[in-house]
Design a protein around this motif. Structure first.
Motif, short mmCIF file in Angstrom:
data_model
loop_
_atom_site.label_atom_id
_atom_site.label_comp_id
_atom_site.label_asym_id
_atom_site.label_seq_id
_atom_site.Cartn_x
_atom_site.Cartn_y
_atom_site.Cartn_z
N SER A 29 26.55 -16.93 -9.14
CA SER A 29 25.40 -16.34 -9.48
C SER A 29 25.83 -15.13 -10.36
N MET A 30 26.79 -14.41 -10.11
CA MET A 30 27.01 -13.11 -10.92
C MET A 30 27.57 -13.53 -12.06
N SER A 31 28.53 -14.89 -12.38
CA SER A 31 29.15 -15.18 -13.44
C SER A 31 27.91 -15.74 -14.19
N VAL A 32 27.08 -16.58 -13.33
CA VAL A 32 25.92 -17.11 -14.68
C VAL A 32 25.13 -15.89 -15.16
N VAL A 33 24.83 -14.85 -14.39
CA VAL A 33 24.22 -13.79 -14.76
C VAL A 33 24.84 -13.18 -16.02
N LEU A 34 26.18 -13.01 -15.58
CA LEU A 34 27.05 -12.41 -16.72
C LEU A 34 27.21 -12.96 -18.18
N ILE A 35 27.15 -14.38 -17.99
CA ILE A 35 27.14 -15.22 -19.09
C ILE A 35 25.89 -15.33 -19.86
N GLY A 36 24.54 -15.22 -19.11
CA GLY A 36 23.45 -15.19 -19.71
C GLY A 36 23.21 -13.75 -20.21
N GLY A 37 23.69 -12.49 -19.83
CA GLY A 37 23.71 -11.43 -20.24
C GLY A 37 24.41 -11.21 -21.69
N PHE A 38 25.69 -11.90 -21.83
CA PHE A 38 26.14 -11.94 -23.10
C PHE A 38 25.73 -12.71 -24.14
N ILE A 39 24.97 -13.91 -23.55
CA ILE A 39 24.19 -14.43 -24.52
C ILE A 39 23.03 -13.87 -25.15
N TYR A 40 22.28 -13.17 -23.97
CA TYR A 40 21.01 -12.39 -24.45
C TYR A 40 21.59 -11.26 -25.36
N LEU A 41 22.49 -10.65 -25.17
CA LEU A 41 22.75 -9.60 -26.06
C LEU A 41 23.22 -10.06 -27.56
N PHE A 42 23.96 -11.10 -27.60
CA PHE A 42 24.16 -11.64 -28.90
C PHE A 42 22.99 -12.06 -29.67
N GLY A 43 21.94 -12.60 -29.01
CA GLY A 43 20.77 -13.29 -29.53
C GLY A 43 19.97 -12.19 -29.44
N TYR A 44 19.58 -11.04 -28.90
CA TYR A 44 18.62 -10.12 -29.12
C TYR A 44 18.98 -8.75 -29.44
N ILE A 78 19.13 -18.18 -18.67
CA ILE A 78 20.18 -18.27 -18.03
C ILE A 78 20.38 -17.24 -16.87
N ILE A 79 19.91 -15.76 -17.31
CA ILE A 79 19.96 -14.61 -16.42
C ILE A 79 19.09 -14.93 -15.12
N GLN A 80 17.86 -15.81 -15.52
CA GLN A 80 16.97 -15.91 -14.49
C GLN A 80 17.44 -17.13 -13.35
N LEU A 81 18.29 -17.97 -14.02
CA LEU A 81 18.80 -18.82 -13.08
C LEU A 81 20.17 -18.41 -12.32
N GLY A 82 20.51 -17.33 -12.73
CA GLY A 82 21.69 -16.62 -11.93
C GLY A 82 20.79 -15.64 -10.78
N THR A 83 19.74 -15.48 -11.33
CA THR A 83 18.99 -14.66 -9.94
C THR A 83 18.45 -15.61 -9.03
N ILE A 84 17.99 -16.81 -9.40
CA ILE A 84 17.63 -17.95 -8.43
C ILE A 84 18.81 -18.16 -7.52
N LEU A 85 19.75 -18.63 -8.03
CA LEU A 85 21.14 -18.98 -7.23
C LEU A 85 21.32 -17.79 -6.30
N LEU A 86 21.24 -16.66 -6.63
CA LEU A 86 21.58 -15.38 -5.72
C LEU A 86 20.35 -15.35 -4.56
N ILE A 87 19.27 -15.58 -5.10
CA ILE A 87 18.31 -15.70 -3.88
C ILE A 87 18.57 -16.91 -2.97
N PHE A 88 18.93 -18.01 -3.41
CA PHE A 88 19.06 -19.39 -2.71
C PHE A 88 20.19 -19.28 -1.79
#
Length: 130
Positions: A29-44, A78-88
């Motif tokens: 989940s940490m890896s998914v959130v990190l990848i989503g964070g990088f994609i978010y930073l580059f996109g926004y 992608i960040i939200q998916l990582g959060t869901i993985l952490l919850i489950f």
């Protein structure tokens, strides 16, 4: 009442598997959130944000928008998916524990695990919110 043997290799294997499950779930989940964070930073990166007032973004509160966002590689999804993985991750641990207690025929702990699992799933089902 059964006497529990703490040196039982089967119990040590179950504890090792449960510990590995939690570690892998958190790292994944940490890896998914990190990848989503990088994609978010580059996109926004060029979006101006007003921090003086909070505007909640409930677009990714359901599973369908997250899946649609994953198809287009949206960083927020992608960040939200990582959060869901952490919850489950702990929910998966409870399910695995219930099955291991079933194998050991320890029905009291099966019942306790099922009660804990039902409380968690009920709280995640939005029945408490309204």
């Amino acid at each position: 009442m059964k006497i529990v043997d703490k040196n039982n290799p089967a119990q040590e294997d179950v504890q090792f598997i449960l510990g590995t499950l939690l570690r892998v779930g958190v790292i994944l989940s940490m890896s998914v959130v990190l990848i989503g964070g990088f994609i978010y930073l580059f996109g926004y990166h060029d979006v101006n944000v007003n921090y003086s007032e909070f505007v909640p973004d409930a677009h990714y509160a359901a599973l369908e928008p997250i899946i649609a966002g994953l198809k287009v590689m949206d960083g927020k999804a992608i960040i939200q998916l990582g959060t869901i993985l952490l919850i489950f991750t702990p929910i998966t641990r409870i399910v695995f524990s219930v099955f291991s207690f079933l194998i050991e025929r320890d029905y009291l702990y099966v019942l306790i695990g099922l009660i804990v699992l039902s409380v968690i799933l009920f709280s995640l089902s939005n029945k408490l919110v309204g």
